[in-house]
Design an enzyme around this catalytic site. Sequence first.
Site, PDB file in Angstrom:
ATOM      1  CB  SER A 257      -0.407  -0.004   1.442  1.00 25.29           C
ATOM      2  OG  SER A 257      -1.731   0.773   0.653  1.00 25.29           O
ATOM      3  CG  ASP A 354      -6.365  -2.682  -4.313  1.00 32.94           C
ATOM      4  OD1 ASP A 354      -6.702  -1.552  -3.263  1.00 32.94           O
ATOM      5  OD2 ASP A 354      -5.022  -3.097  -3.652  1.00 32.94           O
ATOM      6  CG  HIS A 387      -5.528  -2.405  -0.363  1.00 32.05           C
ATOM      7  ND1 HIS A 387      -5.218  -2.088  -1.355  1.00 32.05           N
ATOM      8  CD2 HIS A 387      -5.246  -1.742   0.440  1.00 32.05           C
ATOM      9  CE1 HIS A 387      -3.719  -1.015  -0.956  1.00 32.05           C
ATOM     10  NE2 HIS A 387      -4.075  -0.999   0.198  1.00 32.05           N
TER      11      HIS A 387
END
Length: 432
Positions: A257, A354, A387
Amino acid sequence: MPYVLLAVGAVSLLLALNAHRPGRRPAVLVPSFFAGWLTIELAPHLLVAEIAGLVLAAVYGGLEGSAGWAGWIGLVLGAAGVAGTVATIAAARRTTVTLRESGVPLDLDPEGAPRYPRSHLIVPPLCLLPRRGVRVTRNVVFREEGRLRLKLDVYSPAADGAAGGAGGAAAGGRLRPGLMQIHGGAWVIGDKREQGLPLLNHMAVQGWVGFNVNYRLSPRATWPEHLVDLKHFLRWYREHAEEYGADPDFLCVTGGSAGGHLTAMVALTANVPDFQPGFEDVDTSVQGAVPFYGVYDFVEPGPWPVPMGATRLVERMVVKRPFKEDREAFAKASPVHYLREDAPPFFVIHGSRDSLIPVAEARRFVERLRDASRSPVIYAEMKGSQHAFDVFPSYRTARVVEAVERYLTGLHREYTAGREPRAPEDIAGSLG
């Protein structure tokens, strides 16, 4: 009880639908992500809970009485939800195929190195504990200036003895490859204790020395202070790696991330003076990068409704400059701004579902990096994955962790042989 059965069935179906089609509207983005994240990566555990809930509600009168119709509807909805969860598990089971199709070497080390432990897949919180054969040295200070004290945790093979000092040398005096882990959290939250643990534990078992590194967070920190802190770690690593049994001349970097963004920045901005003030002469290059679901371009909208740099988070809390008036500042914070021919090898990983960072962000970065770099660039797109999927030690995480270890081991063997890999086949070939 029929209405309980209806509620259980409805929740089961909603979780399955959200996992397959997560909400992307601002009002539901975050709750949809968390629900999908937990559903997908803990799917086997959820499946057991769903079946148990449906069966118990039915056994205790969920299909009886004047409201029995509600129970039957709940049972049908629940069956559909269970089928969706099974489909999620099936998608995760294809991770091995996805990795091999991407060109990532996945077979176990021919010397018989252990695979990821099944016990962690059954009881995920076990990943918070050091694995057998791993020594963790916590809260090592790597930067101290005035009131600023930045710390890291070291994951090393326990066979090397006590970490730090002379006892930190690897068995037989052989220095081990190093791995830098950068946590995510949108540049504003996160800590070294929370992310990268499945990978760092596995890498230490396989003979690597991992460094889980903290850095200053926004809004207190203003870009590029986050990156400058990480460059300070590279400076520290050059000076202190041998104390922990690591090779000061070999280091790879990974993170997810915001940590994926910083991973790419670390790898692509080697020796850029702007990011290492006061220690410009220190070599800040790395030998490989593995960014997970990162942001790579703040300027071009691409998959975003508006450029990422124009969002309230990045513009007001991280970079703290008006996007429309100073686009160059956001370009300089973007990994795509630093693409170059001599970039180190990359292994880019992203989930196809995601909902926080669209998968198209990774696709366009990989395409541009391949055009610019002469080093191999491998891209693995995790089908059906959300994610932050690797935070939990799921089946998918286990296979990805093994693949990353094989990839980085290949890079290290090419390095020790004095060769520079030019294609994925070079890395895989060095493992044979």
